[in-house]
Design an enzyme around this catalytic site. Structure first.
Site, PDB file in Angstrom:
ATOM      1  N   THR A  16      62.640  -9.535  66.443  1.00 25.98           N
ATOM      2  CA  THR A  16      63.194  -9.078  67.720  1.00 25.98           C
ATOM      3  C   THR A  16      63.816 -10.201  68.534  1.00 25.98           C
ATOM      4  OG1 THR A  16      61.601  -7.306  67.801  1.00 25.98           O
ATOM      5  CG2 THR A  16      62.546  -7.952  69.895  1.00 25.98           C
ATOM      6  N   SER A  61      60.380  -8.706  60.184  1.00 25.96           N
ATOM      7  CA  SER A  61      59.254  -9.357  59.510  1.00 25.96           C
ATOM      8  C   SER A  61      58.473  -8.409  58.611  1.00 25.96           C
ATOM      9  CB  SER A  61      58.341 -10.057  60.510  1.00 25.96           C
ATOM     10  OG  SER A  61      57.539  -9.151  61.193  1.00 25.96           O
ATOM     11  N   ASP A  93      55.533  -8.641  63.886  1.00 27.98           N
ATOM     12  CA  ASP A  93      54.697  -7.715  63.111  1.00 27.98           C
ATOM     13  C   ASP A  93      53.851  -8.401  62.044  1.00 27.98           C
ATOM     14  OD1 ASP A  93      55.630  -5.672  64.658  1.00 27.98           O
ATOM     15  OD2 ASP A  93      57.069  -4.913  63.195  1.00 27.98           O
ATOM     16  N   THR A 169      45.730 -12.522  65.016  1.00 32.97           N
ATOM     17  CA  THR A 169      45.994 -11.137  64.628  1.00 32.97           C
ATOM     18  C   THR A 169      46.913 -10.551  65.687  1.00 32.97           C
ATOM     19  OG1 THR A 169      43.799 -10.922  63.655  1.00 32.97           O
ATOM     20  CG2 THR A 169      44.857  -8.884  64.284  1.00 32.97           C
ATOM     21  N   THR A 280      35.228  -8.191  57.668  1.00 29.43           N
ATOM     22  CA  THR A 280      34.895  -7.075  58.567  1.00 29.43           C
ATOM     23  C   THR A 280      36.139  -6.420  59.186  1.00 29.43           C
ATOM     24  OG1 THR A 280      33.756  -6.422  60.599  1.00 29.43           O
ATOM     25  CG2 THR A 280      34.473  -8.699  60.496  1.00 29.43           C
ATOM     26  N   CYS A 282      35.988  -5.276  62.098  1.00 30.58           N
ATOM     27  CA  CYS A 282      35.909  -5.600  63.526  1.00 30.58           C
ATOM     28  C   CYS A 282      36.858  -6.748  63.839  1.00 30.58           C
ATOM     29  CB  CYS A 282      34.497  -6.041  63.909  1.00 30.58           C
ATOM     30  SG  CYS A 282      33.286  -4.754  63.725  1.00 30.58           S
TER      31      CYS A 282
HETATM   32  N1  ASP Z   1      59.824  -5.398  63.886  1.00 27.10           N
HETATM   33  C1  ASP Z   1      59.955  -6.689  64.491  1.00 27.10           C
HETATM   34  C2  ASP Z   1      59.562  -7.736  63.467  1.00 27.10           C
HETATM   35  O1  ASP Z   1      58.403  -7.975  63.274  1.00 27.10           O
HETATM   36  C3  ASP Z   1      59.112  -6.785  65.701  1.00 27.10           C
HETATM   37  C4  ASP Z   1      59.167  -8.117  66.416  1.00 27.10           C
HETATM   38  O2  ASP Z   1      59.895  -9.010  66.106  1.00 27.10           O
HETATM   39  O3  ASP Z   1      58.419  -8.253  67.370  1.00 27.10           O
HETATM   40  O4  ASP Z   1      60.414  -8.301  62.833  1.00 27.10           O
END
Ligand code: ASP
Length: 346
Positions: A16, A61, A93, A169, A280, A282
């Site tokens: 993005t 991504s 992502d 994460t 996990t 979690c």
């Molecule tokens: N779909 C995009 C990507 O991961 C989302 C982003 O860049 O935040 O390439």
């Protein structure tokens, strides 16, 4: 301390941050990276040199994978001497997967490799990309009073927080604060100053030379269990003759169903030489296979504890270790060690 003679290499992979909105369709498409300064004029005011390289075909991504990771390692290796630090612009992502695998592929780093991106394209008025990019660049060239990089490791910088890459994460699809590092503290926070927690930052082994690794083996997978998962679904995964390793995402402190039909499928796979690691589901906390019956049963049949490792780090670590051509025994041994600060053994 900012080094005004510093050089940083900015590598654009896609995502993005480098998109603009097509005025007619409203669809986001990659912009010409050479025009980055037009969108972030502040870049010209930074007092160090920034060069850039863009992937020939920038990718969302979701499409990133081993070939792109190798490409990144190759770019960093080829330019390692010339630059003080590296900033990788990447879609959010799968950024945590890329940061994790790079932490393994770039061994004994002495320079920062900072991944960042944004939730809103850089061309948008309210973009978070500008701030993320500028601070990531500053971190990439920051040095201590001896002239050593302050953060010689692979990190993610996002929404004012610098995190060890292999501990992160993605936690939010909308908020600017998209990443978290649940099981390892934040390495730095950017406010009026960038406040580093020096004692948490990985230091390179003295006189060690950086090693650039390229081989990854993708014959690994993730099995997320849920109440009611059928034996047939689990068995189907293990019919893949190329499978070498599985991350089993379990409940709580590493618990799974304890019924014999489930356990026997896993046990049979282990006997065939498949490495199985318990991680996990979690977000925070660690696997402790002896705590409950379900976890103990997994331990007894040879499932390894992933302790507090993230799924992103665990699955890419398996790719990395099998990529070395290691035997299952050697992979098991390495999975029980922290090789790039990716886990804390309790
Ligand atoms: N779909 C995009 C990507 O991961 C989302 C982003 O860049 O935040 O390439």
């Amino acid at each position: 301390m900012l080094d005004f003679n510093a050089n940083v290499l900015l590598i654009y992979t896609g995502g993005t941050i480098g998109m603009i909105e097509d005025p007619d369709s409203g669809i986001l498409k990659p912009f010409d990276f050479n025009h980055l300064k037009a969108y972030v004029p502040e870049l010209s005011r930074l007092k160090f040199n920034i060069d850039s390289i863009a992937f020939e075909h920038p990718v969302d991504s979701s499409d990133i994978g081993p070939d792109d990771w190798k490409k990144l390692v190759q770019i960093i290796e080829e330019h390692y001497e010339k630059y003080d630090g590296f900033v990788i612009l990447h879609g959010t992502d799968t950024m945590s997967y890329s940061a994790s695998v790079l932490s393994f592929m770039l061994e004994n780093l002495t320079k920062p490799v900072i991944l960042t991106g944004s939730q809103l394209p850089i061309g948008k008025m309210r973009t978070d990309g500008r701030e993320n990019l500028i601070t990531a660049l500053e971190i990439a060239v920051d040095k201590d009073s001896d002239g050593n990089a302050i953060v010689p490791e692979v990190c993610i910088f996002f929404q004012n927080l610098l995190m060890r890459g292999n501990r992160t994460t993605k936690v939010n699809a909308d908020n600017f604060s998209a990443f978290n590092s649940f099981n390892y503290p934040i390495l730095a926070e950017a406010g009026t100053h960038i406040k580093y927690e020096h004692y948490l930052i990985h230091r390179p082994i003295k006189n060690a030379v950086p090693q650039f690794h390229y081989d990854l083996d993708p014959n690994v997978t993730i099995l997320k269990i849920f109440p009611g998962i059928s034996d047939n679904c689990i068995k189907a995964i293990f019919t893949n003759p190329h499978l070498k390793g599985v991350i089993v995402e379990t409940f709580g402190a590493g618990n799974s169903p304890a019924h014999p039909s489930f356990l026997s499928v896993i046990e049979e796979a282990i006997k065939k030489g498949i490495v199985i690691v318990n991680v996990t589901q979690c977000a925070s906390g660690a696997v402790e296979q002896g705590r409950y019956q379900g976890g103990k049963a997994l331990k007894n049949i040879g499932v390894l504890s992933g302790y507090d490792i993230t799924t992103e780090a665990a699955v890419t670590k398996l790719m990395f270790l099998f990529g070395h051509g290691f035997t299952p025994e050697k992979v098991k041994e390495q999975m029980q060690l922290s090789i790039a600060g990716e886990m804390t053994k309790s």
